[in-house]
Enzyme design. Structure first.
Site, mmCIF file in Angstrom:
data_model
loop_
_atom_site.group_PDB
_atom_site.id
_atom_site.type_symbol
_atom_site.label_atom_id
_atom_site.label_comp_id
_atom_site.label_asym_id
_atom_site.label_seq_id
_atom_site.Cartn_x
_atom_site.Cartn_y
_atom_site.Cartn_z
ATOM 1 N N LYS A 140 0.841 -1.191 0.000
ATOM 2 C CA LYS A 140 0.000 0.000 0.000
ATOM 3 C C LYS A 140 0.879 1.245 0.000
ATOM 4 C CE LYS A 140 -4.217 -1.842 0.560
ATOM 5 N NZ LYS A 140 -5.386 -1.568 -0.305
ATOM 6 N N LYS A 238 -13.175 -7.161 -6.766
ATOM 7 C CA LYS A 238 -13.534 -7.709 -5.466
ATOM 8 C C LYS A 238 -14.966 -8.223 -5.570
ATOM 9 C CE LYS A 238 -10.648 -4.454 -2.851
ATOM 10 N NZ LYS A 238 -10.136 -3.549 -3.899
#
Length: 355
Positions: A140, A238
């Protein structure tokens, strides 16, 4: 058909820092659908501050559908739809004694295992992941100043060596000009792609035209019918945030046909949602891809165990997970048929390993 809902709250083993802020806890609803002698499980875990409805809207949508359930008329709110779609898929898989992936593939080939990336937070994490057999790591970025991000990426690349792949995810934290500048600085570190350097497909396409690093869309995919500009090379999907595994699988097949790479991952889901992501990935056509479908040990206690991962690969389990709660009767016949009962927390989850 009978529908039961239960609040769930799960605590991450350690918070995950993102460009949208830290994620330390997941709250939502667990859904169980009974159809004659078979039960299937789904979940809805919208994430505050991220695209999609909030938990209150998701709860209302699920309660309304549970009051008058019809398999052909699913909720329109996408997290509620995803929960119901998964539970219905699970019912079908259990009734036919198939895996969820086999149902999704509808007679097509299904991978016996799925290659995964490891989510890491720095060079030490990354080196440990490679030592465990992962060949792709994901980091990230966007929560720190750009110079710190670039330094961290350089340190992670040094830690994993040149052979491993390195993926980044900025969660839409940068402006277009800022993103182009930072991505130019990241090019020497051999980045596979950067997810969401900016927010929105139009801005992503603008950055992709100018970026030396491939750009991926993630939360900018508003729904399964999104028309994605060709210049955006990778789509990270997702299933539980896109409307469910059937919806996500159908969309992924279309996007693959149009030349995009598709990577399946989870939305910090429990084992129930992560298994759906794994099943979606295993059922996809085309060349094998490294996905992000399973994040082991994400929570202090999960609703069910996840399959063991070996050398960066997760085997496709022979059956769907069944949530196991340690409190007597928590998932037994005393559930309310419609509505929401006592919240299940991480501390209620029993530790079992059926794999």
């Amino acid at each position: 058909m009978r529908v039961e809902l239960r609040e769930v709250a799960l605590t991450l083993r350690r918070p995950v820092m993102t460009g949208r802020g830290p994620i330390a806890r997941r709250e939502g609803l667990l859904v169980r659908i009974h159809d004659h002698d078979v039960s299937g499980w789904g979940e809805a875990l919208p994430l505050p501050g991220w695209p999609g409805a909030d938990l209150a809207a998701t709860r209302r949508a699920l309660q309304a559908w549970a009051a008058d359930p019809h398999p052909e008329a699913l909720p329109t709110e996408r997290f509620a739809r995803g929960a119901v779609e998964l539970a219905l898929l699970d019912v079908e898989a259990r009734r036919r004694t198939l895996t969820q992936a086999e149902v999704l593939a509808d007679g097509g080939p299904v991978a016996s295992s799925v290659a995964l990336n490891a989510l890491v937070q720095g060079p030490e994490d990354a080196a440990a992941a490679v030592a465990r057999g992962y060949r792709t790591v994901k980091l990230k970025v966007g929560a720190s100043p750009p110079e710190e991000d670039v330094a961290t990426v350089a340190a992670v690349r040094a830690a994993i060596g040149e052979a491993a792949k390195l993926r980044l995810d900025a969660n839409g934290a940068w402006t277009a000009e800022h993103a182009v500048t930072v991505l130019a600085q990241l090019e020497p570190h051999g980045v596979d792609y950067v997810e969401e350097p900016v927010a929105g497909l139009e801005a992503l396409a603008e950055v992709a035209e100018r970026s030396p690093v491939p750009v991926a869309a993630d939360e900018s995919l508003k729904d399964a019918d999104t028309e994605v500009p060709e210049v955006i090379a990778v789509l990270v999907i997702k299933p539980m945030a896109l409307g469910g595994p059937r919806t996500a699988h159908g969309a992924a097949c279309r996007w693959i046909e149009r030349g995009h790479r598709v990577v399946v991952t989870n939305f910090f889901d429990s084992a129930v949602g992560q298994h759906a992501a794994l099943s979606t990935a295993a059922a996809l056509p085309g060349p094998p891809e490294v996905h992000g479908a399973i994040t082991p040990d994400l929570f202090t206690h999960d609703l069910a165990p996840l399959p063991p991962i070996a050398s960066g690969h997760c085997p496709l389990p022979p059956h769907s997970p069944t949530p196991t709660i340690s409190a007597p009767g928590e998932l037994g016949d005393r559930w309310p048929t419609i509505g929401v009962g006592r919240q299940i927390t991480s501390e209620d989850v029993a530790k079992v390993d059926p794999w």
